[in-house]
Design an enzyme around this catalytic site. Structure first.
Site, PDB file in Angstrom:
ATOM      1  N   HIS A   1      26.147  77.136  17.279  1.00 38.97           N
ATOM      2  CA  HIS A   1      27.467  77.010  16.662  1.00 38.97           C
ATOM      3  C   HIS A   1      28.370  76.174  17.579  1.00 38.97           C
ATOM      4  O   HIS A   1      28.324  76.305  18.799  1.00 38.97           O
ATOM      5  CB  HIS A   1      28.089  78.385  16.409  1.00 38.97           C
ATOM      6  CG  HIS A   1      29.290  78.277  15.528  1.00 38.97           C
ATOM      7  ND1 HIS A   1      30.517  77.903  16.017  1.00 38.97           N
ATOM      8  CD2 HIS A   1      29.440  78.434  14.189  1.00 38.97           C
ATOM      9  CE1 HIS A   1      31.377  77.839  15.003  1.00 38.97           C
ATOM     10  NE2 HIS A   1      30.744  78.163  13.887  1.00 38.97           N
TER      11      HIS A   1
ATOM     12  N   GLU B   1      27.511  71.249  10.310  1.00 37.66           N
ATOM     13  CA  GLU B   1      28.896  71.691  10.480  1.00 37.66           C
ATOM     14  C   GLU B   1      29.625  70.699  11.381  1.00 37.66           C
ATOM     15  O   GLU B   1      29.624  70.861  12.619  1.00 37.66           O
ATOM     16  CB  GLU B   1      28.936  73.065  11.150  1.00 37.66           C
ATOM     17  CG  GLU B   1      28.319  74.172  10.342  1.00 37.66           C
ATOM     18  CD  GLU B   1      28.997  75.499  10.647  1.00 37.66           C
ATOM     19  OE1 GLU B   1      29.399  76.163   9.703  1.00 37.66           O
ATOM     20  OE2 GLU B   1      29.151  75.843  11.833  1.00 37.66           O
TER      21      GLU B   1
HETATM   22  C1  PEP Z   1      32.195  78.043  11.136  1.00 37.12           C
HETATM   23  O1  PEP Z   1      32.861  78.260  12.135  1.00 37.12           O
HETATM   24  O2  PEP Z   1      30.966  78.106  11.137  1.00 37.12           O
HETATM   25  C2  PEP Z   1      32.889  77.702   9.901  1.00 37.12           C
HETATM   26  C3  PEP Z   1      32.218  77.150   8.932  1.00 37.12           C
HETATM   27  O3  PEP Z   1      34.217  78.029   9.903  1.00 37.12           O
HETATM   28  P1  PEP Z   1      35.275  77.735   8.753  1.00 37.12           P
HETATM   29  O4  PEP Z   1      34.635  78.059   7.433  1.00 37.12           O
HETATM   30  O5  PEP Z   1      36.405  78.642   9.062  1.00 37.12           O
HETATM   31  O6  PEP Z   1      35.615  76.289   8.858  1.00 37.12           O
END
Ligand code: PEP
Length: 268
Positions: A112, A181
């Protein structure tokens, strides 16, 4: 456990992973989220959803018990937000793969961006953690993503992917769930804005090509998108064939908002 999707109605259902981070702060609040989700699941005519909850570590055992009850039973799985690189070693404060497995975790998030960039976790450490998840026969949810969408983002992503998945076989990569992400899209990043499915899919293509070249074969992991998913943009990602689901941070701890997202997912 290659390709193990037992106990879930996974075949065509999109995966919705909740990463609660350090929220909620009490077990009572965690129960309230799960109660509302359970009530919503109970209102559906068939088992329609495929959910993973990654609670703060201290609630893992209790949340695991709740997920084994009622309507959550066949539509949800327990995940962890982190894992130790080593199964048995003197490592103060760490939680090992065998411990997580014993608590009932079936999924573990590794890589992450908050761990990479706020806590200084290197690609090498993420790679060791990924191997620890596989070694302990749980399913890794591997987060990758560039910090900024600049001219070098493809090179950045390629290097991160090569380092993160180094030494894995095609069969092992196929057991992974890869969450694209982009750091700039995560809701807690200052100035965050969600990516679009089109641009996120360009990045997924870079990841797929990088892995195919490195492995000399096409592995077929599942791909999720994560970054500022809310009830406003959930449909565009969940209805896109390029994604097998979404990873949700902030909105997954707001019970009303989360149920709105589930309502969108269940009607796709
Ligand atoms: C995350 O931190 O993995 C994430 C997707 O956060 P958010 O949905 O708050 O952007």
């Amino acid at each position: 456990m290659a390709g193990d999707k037992s106990g879930e109605n996974t075949m065509k259902k999109k995966l919705i992973v909740s990463n609660w981070k350090m929220q909620p702060t009490t077990l009572a609040e965690a129960e309230q989220i799960l109660d509302l989700v359970d009530e919503y699941l109970g209102s559906l005519s068939e088992r329609e959803l495929n959910l993973v909850f990654c609670p703060p570590f201290v609630f893992t055992e209790e949340v695991g018990k709740i997920l084994k009850t009622s309507h959550l039973l066949h539509q949800s799985g327990l995940g962890a937000q982190d894992i130790s690189t080593d199964d048995r070693m003197a490592l103060t404060g760490e939680v090992s793969g065998p411990m997580l497995k014993k608590l009932g975790a079936r999924y573990v998030i590794v890589g992450h961006s908050e761990r990479r960039w706020k806590l200084g976790e290197s690609d090498e450490v993420v790679n060791k953690k990924l191997k620890a998840v596989l070694r302990n026969e749980m399913m890794p949810i591997v987060a990758v993503g560039e910090k900024t969408r600049d001219d070098n983002f493809e090179d950045f992503l390629k290097e991160q992917v090569l380092n993160t998945f180094a030494g894995l076989s095609a069969e092992e990569v196929a057991r992974c769930i890869i969450a694209y992400e982009p750091v700039w899209a995560i809701s807690t990043t200052p100035g965050a804005r969600p990516d679009t499915p089109e641009s996120a899919l360009e990045s997924v293509e870079v990841i797929k090509e990088t892995l195919a070249t490195a492995l000399q074969s096409t592995a077929l992991p599942r791909y999720l998108y994560g970054g500022s998913i809310t009830s406003v943009n959930a449909r565009e990602f969940l209805s896109n064939d390029g994604f097998d689901g979404v990873l949700i941070g902030g909105a997954s701890t707001n019970k009303e908002e989360f149920v709105k997202i589930l309502a969108i997912a269940s009607k796709l």
